[in-house]
Design a protein around this motif. Sequence first.
Motif, PDB file in Angstrom:
ATOM      1  N   TYR A 107     -20.613 -25.205  23.550  1.00 31.36           N
ATOM      2  CA  TYR A 107     -20.396 -25.608  21.776  1.00 31.36           C
ATOM      3  C   TYR A 107     -20.854 -25.702  20.924  1.00 31.36           C
ATOM      4  O   TYR A 107     -19.973 -25.260  19.345  1.00 31.36           O
ATOM      5  N   HIS A 149     -15.454 -26.590  24.182  1.00 31.07           N
ATOM      6  CA  HIS A 149     -15.562 -28.269  24.551  1.00 31.07           C
ATOM      7  C   HIS A 149     -15.335 -28.454  25.342  1.00 31.07           C
ATOM      8  O   HIS A 149     -16.636 -29.284  26.398  1.00 31.07           O
ATOM      9  N   ARG A 195     -10.422 -32.223  22.486  1.00 26.13           N
ATOM     10  CA  ARG A 195     -12.251 -31.894  23.368  1.00 26.13           C
ATOM     11  C   ARG A 195     -11.724 -31.972  25.121  1.00 26.13           C
ATOM     12  O   ARG A 195     -12.430 -31.105  24.903  1.00 26.13           O
TER      13      ARG A 195
END
Length: 345
Positions: A107, A149, A195
């Motif tokens: 990330y 992510h 995500r």
Amino acid sequence: MVGQERRAYIGSFTQAGGPGIVTAAFDAASGALTALGSSDAIADPSYLALSADGGTLYAVSESPEGTVAAFRTAGDAVQPLGAPVSVRASGPTHLAVHAGQVHTANYGSGSVTSVPIGSDGGLAPAPAGVLQHTGSGPDASRQEGPHAHQVLSDPSGRWVLGVDLGTDSVRVCSPGAGGLTVRHEVALRPGTGPRHLAFHPGGRFAYVLNELAPTLTVCSWDPADGTLRPLAETPVLSGEIEGDAYPSEVVVAPDGRFLWTATRGVDVVSVFALDDGGAAARLTASVDCGGAWPRDLAIDPSGRFLYAANERSGDVTWFALDADSGLPRSAGAIGVPAASCVVFA
């Protein structure tokens, strides 16, 4: 393993008081988890993944220096299998095991690292490659650059996908000895902040959970050429949203009839019916997650129980799933400070 008892593994943030990696007994009849032991051999093992035979567990260390580590699963606590390996990136938050490599989604750096797996299940001392993402999104506070992510393989095993919150896109990659090569980059609606992604078991549809929207994007998936095509976007919550609402995880029932999402802040699990063979997702209900800040959802191998790792309340709650409606019914909880994920052997 006694009777129907199996194993589950729970990740947690050690810097927030978590015990590290918890080994738990899993009762397949009741869904109950019972802690057996834990290991804090690496800091902040926020996400875990198992080898196909369940004998090796891999964990990211979600830290600025960024590492990934392998563990033997025998016994009541996992045991390190070699030293942690640098992913040459910051903040690895997810990982996947695929075709002899462990891939980590980083990330902080906005990249995906590929580390070879040895014959004993341990990791090579250095990555085979690091795929750096580029780009940004309209949310200046969250999308100033790439933020990978999640990384996962598709049901066919031919492709590895990287979901990037910072660039509002999903990268479809082909794996190789030197790591990943991007074949397609699929744009989602700007500002949605994708995500995580989950596939329908039929292998023709995928569902992208968007953290910044908060919505679910239904996509078609063609495994022949790795084509992901957005079809529709639908809210994961009904009515007006007050306060924080940050979706965290999406999981699909093994039979492909239902889908569940978790949303932090409002702290709910939402239920979707999957219609038209998975081509449409219809929100049917939302229930309390039983804790605070549900970071992860998991389904047991039978598809009868749903688990939420609640980071801020420090527990894992589980639910019995109604076979006809997909509605979760609260069935139990286990205390795990700073819980971040659950995986089943």
